[in-house]
Scaffold this active site. Structure first.
Site, mmCIF file in Angstrom:
data_model
loop_
_atom_site.group_PDB
_atom_site.id
_atom_site.type_symbol
_atom_site.label_atom_id
_atom_site.label_comp_id
_atom_site.label_asym_id
_atom_site.label_seq_id
_atom_site.Cartn_x
_atom_site.Cartn_y
_atom_site.Cartn_z
ATOM 1 N N TYR A 164 0.852 -1.281 -0.084
ATOM 2 C CA TYR A 164 -0.171 0.074 0.195
ATOM 3 C C TYR A 164 0.880 1.233 -0.146
ATOM 4 O O TYR A 164 0.369 2.284 -0.355
ATOM 5 C CB TYR A 164 -0.952 -0.150 1.043
ATOM 6 C CG TYR A 164 -2.162 0.861 0.819
ATOM 7 C CD1 TYR A 164 -3.035 0.553 -0.144
ATOM 8 C CD2 TYR A 164 -2.438 1.777 2.009
ATOM 9 C CE1 TYR A 164 -4.178 1.433 -0.392
ATOM 10 C CE2 TYR A 164 -3.836 2.514 1.755
ATOM 11 C CZ TYR A 164 -4.563 2.250 0.310
ATOM 12 O OH TYR A 164 -5.716 3.023 0.198
ATOM 13 N N LYS A 171 -3.656 7.927 3.491
ATOM 14 C CA LYS A 171 -4.859 7.523 4.553
ATOM 15 C C LYS A 171 -4.620 7.980 5.829
ATOM 16 O O LYS A 171 -5.680 8.185 6.422
ATOM 17 C CB LYS A 171 -5.108 6.217 4.277
ATOM 18 C CG LYS A 171 -5.511 5.793 2.798
ATOM 19 C CD LYS A 171 -6.789 6.474 2.301
ATOM 20 C CE LYS A 171 -7.271 5.956 1.078
ATOM 21 N NZ LYS A 171 -8.500 6.590 0.526
#
Length: 276
Positions: A164, A171
């Site tokens: 990720y 995020k």
């Protein structure tokens, strides 16, 4: 929940195609009577077919509660101002806002986080995080008391998720932004929350290697399965509606309970062994 959004109007950003989580939520909102304005990624000047606009228009053309569709580049303040103008013209005031926008340059997303380029980091943060601030700031005077803002996040902002990478950093910043915006807008009686869904078959999900993650979540989650687009729609409706009137600054995990579990190491071994 019939008619839950009757008389309510809002802006939906981030719909790319039918698999988009933003569409799962918007479709449910409109089914409950909500009127929605939509944005789409700008098309390139030489794209005569207007593919980005066309994909979204195909979804909303038969939706009587879809009231307008306009392009928006969130790094361009003029685009954001034009979207606000469309909201004023069509709705006057807003009762809900859905933010579902994220991007990192593929060449940076594929690198280890430590090797993220300066320019790639700046672009990823501008599109994935500052866009929520910018759109909220631009629309805040249109938001009715009791209005709800919802963004979409992911567990990779809370824990390190292999692959990720820089998007996880974005995020994490987005999660913090939700809390600070909730504080800023609380006196206006406007709520700000995030929905953290498990891995899904979306454009961004496939880019992050969703197939392996789906197997991991199914093995680890207390419910023993993955979540569905329908469940995203229902949870989004809850957070955007008056049903969650006392909820703000929250991150709602919609992942069949995966986030509550410990190390996936042994489960990964089992999955690999099962695959031979």
């Amino acid at each position: 929940m019939s008619g839950l959004f009757e008389g309510k109007k809002g802006l939906i950003t981030g719909v790319f195609n039918k698999q988009s989580l933003a569409w799962a939520i918007a479709d449910r909102v409109m089914a409950e009577g909500g009127e929605c304005g939509f944005t789409h990624m700008p098309d390139k000047p030489d794209d005569a077919r207007k593919k980005n606009e066309g994909r979204v228009r195909k979804l909303i053309d038969d939706q009587p509660n879809a009231k307008f569709l306009v392009p928006m580049d969130v790094t361009n303040d003029e685009h954001i101002e034009a979207v606000v103008a469309s909201c004023k013209e069509n709705f006057g005031k807003l009762d809900f806002l859905l933010h579902s926008i994220a991007f990192a340059p593929p060449e940076d997303l594929k690198k280890d986080t430590v090797d993220t380029s300066r320019e790639g980091f700046k672009l990823a943060m501008a599109i994935s995080v500052h866009s929520l601030m910018a759109i909220t700031s631009a629309t805040k005077d249109l938001l009715n008391p009791g209005a709800s803002i919802l963004t979409l996040t992911y567990y990779g902002g809370e824990k390190a998720v292999p692959g990720y990478n820089v998007m996880g950093v974005c995020k994490a910043a987005l999660d913090a932004t939700v809390k600070y915006l909730a504080f800023d807008l609380g006196p206006r009686d406007v709520r700000v929350n995030a929905l953290s869904a498990g891995p899904m078959q979306t454009i961004s999900g496939r880019g992050a290697g969703v197939d392996e993650m789906l197997g991991l979540y199914e093995a680890m989650a207390p419910l023993g399965r993955n979540v569905t687009h329908e469940e995203v729609g229902k949870s989004g409706v809850y957070l955007l509606s008056d049903m969650s009137s006392g909820v703000t600054a929250e991150i709602l995990h919609l992942d069949a309970g995966y986030n509550a579990m410990g190390s996936p190491g042994r489960m990964l071994d089992k999955i690999k062994a099962a695959k031979g």
